[in-house]
Write a protein that holds these residues in place. Structure first.
Motif, mmCIF file in Angstrom:
data_model
loop_
_atom_site.group_PDB
_atom_site.id
_atom_site.type_symbol
_atom_site.label_atom_id
_atom_site.label_comp_id
_atom_site.label_asym_id
_atom_site.label_seq_id
_atom_site.Cartn_x
_atom_site.Cartn_y
_atom_site.Cartn_z
ATOM 1 N N SER A 197 -42.361 -32.278 6.055
ATOM 2 C CA SER A 197 -43.763 -32.081 5.705
ATOM 3 C C SER A 197 -44.626 -32.677 6.814
ATOM 4 C CB SER A 197 -44.078 -32.755 4.367
ATOM 5 O OG SER A 197 -44.155 -34.159 4.526
ATOM 6 N N HIS A 198 -45.919 -32.593 6.621
ATOM 7 C CA HIS A 198 -46.862 -33.148 7.592
ATOM 8 C C HIS A 198 -46.655 -34.652 7.779
ATOM 9 C CE1 HIS A 198 -48.603 -33.512 3.594
ATOM 10 N NE2 HIS A 198 -49.297 -34.539 4.044
ATOM 11 N N HIS A 199 -46.014 -35.306 6.820
ATOM 12 C CA HIS A 199 -45.776 -36.753 6.921
ATOM 13 C C HIS A 199 -44.845 -37.107 8.088
ATOM 14 C CE1 HIS A 199 -47.892 -37.597 3.231
ATOM 15 N NE2 HIS A 199 -47.163 -36.710 2.587
ATOM 16 N N GLN A 200 -44.011 -36.181 8.537
ATOM 17 C CA GLN A 200 -43.087 -36.463 9.637
ATOM 18 C C GLN A 200 -43.753 -36.404 11.008
ATOM 19 O OE1 GLN A 200 -41.463 -34.542 6.889
ATOM 20 N NE2 GLN A 200 -40.815 -36.610 6.401
ATOM 21 N N GLY A 201 -44.966 -35.903 11.096
ATOM 22 C CA GLY A 201 -45.627 -35.816 12.394
ATOM 23 C C GLY A 201 -44.988 -34.748 13.266
ATOM 24 N N PHE B 253 -36.419 -26.638 5.030
ATOM 25 C CA PHE B 253 -37.464 -26.261 4.082
ATOM 26 C C PHE B 253 -38.731 -26.989 4.526
ATOM 27 C CE2 PHE B 253 -33.969 -25.015 1.332
ATOM 28 C CZ PHE B 253 -34.492 -23.911 0.672
ATOM 29 N N ILE B 254 -39.816 -26.248 4.652
ATOM 30 C CA ILE B 254 -41.068 -26.775 5.175
ATOM 31 C C ILE B 254 -42.130 -26.776 4.075
ATOM 32 C CG2 ILE B 254 -42.881 -26.448 6.908
ATOM 33 C CD1 ILE B 254 -40.716 -24.889 8.569
ATOM 34 N N ILE C 149 -35.177 -20.778 7.679
ATOM 35 C CA ILE C 149 -36.389 -21.410 7.181
ATOM 36 C C ILE C 149 -36.659 -21.056 5.725
ATOM 37 C CG2 ILE C 149 -38.870 -21.674 7.546
ATOM 38 C CD1 ILE C 149 -38.354 -20.669 10.416
ATOM 39 N N GLY C 150 -37.016 -22.095 4.982
ATOM 40 C CA GLY C 150 -37.516 -21.948 3.620
ATOM 41 C C GLY C 150 -38.847 -22.665 3.522
#
Length: 180
Positions: A15-19, A35-36, A63-64
């Protein structure tokens, strides 16, 4: 549920949390799918979603896409609104055909204190709406100690959180196996 095997495909969720993520390095480390996170709630859209989809695809990963059902979803109607937000983001990424894996519902919080029946009703409304709008049966994602909050969802494929390489998640709520 079945034990993991050494030959099982390895994947991650991001997610966006991983940068910033180097998806070529991820693929080089033996990861074959990702999975995004696309959305959360009725209006949140991840600012990194479209870039992550493009970069993961360029790295050759399957990709999922997933949506985080948040605690504001307390009725089937609000669940359907969350599903609409999710499907809109999927369309912005090229539509459901742009993804190799089915869409997923990430449901793992009940700060609203919903009953098991109400929680299941919210989940079912979300899943049915995503399937109606995309034509693809979605996956349920949750973790072992939360799965018992659902009943009657075991017709949907299960993606269960893995916190240990050796611990087998217990069967629960009608599921006897996981898919991811």
């Amino acid at each position: 549920m079945q034990a993991r095997k050494k030959g099982n495909a390895q994947g991650i969720d991001v997610s966006h949390h991983q940068g910033t993520i180097d998806f070529k390095k991820v693929a080089g480390d033996g990861i074959s799918f990702v999975f995004i996170k696309a959305t959360q709630g009725k209006s949140f859209r991840s600012k990194t979603f479209l870039k992550f989809v493009k970069d993961a695809k360029a790295a050759g990963l399957l990709i999922g896409v997933y949506h985080y059902v948040d605690d504001s979803a307390t009725t089937p109607e609000t669940a359907r609104q969350e599903a609409a937000n999710f499907v809109s983001a999927i369309k912005d990424a090229g539509g459901i055909a742009a993804f190799d894996l089915p869409p997923a519902m990430d449901y793992e919080s009940n700060k609203s204190g919903l009953s098991k029946a109400a929680l299941t009703s919210v989940a079912k409304a979300f899943l049915q709406e995503v399937e109606r709008l995309t034509g693809v049966r979605p996956i349920v994602y949750t973790y072992p100690s939360f799965i018992g909050n659902f009943s009657g969802l075991s017709d949907y494929p299960l993606w269960i959180a893995r916190y240990s390489s050796t611990q087998v998640p217990p069967g629960a709520s009608g599921w006897s196996r996981w898919d991811f």
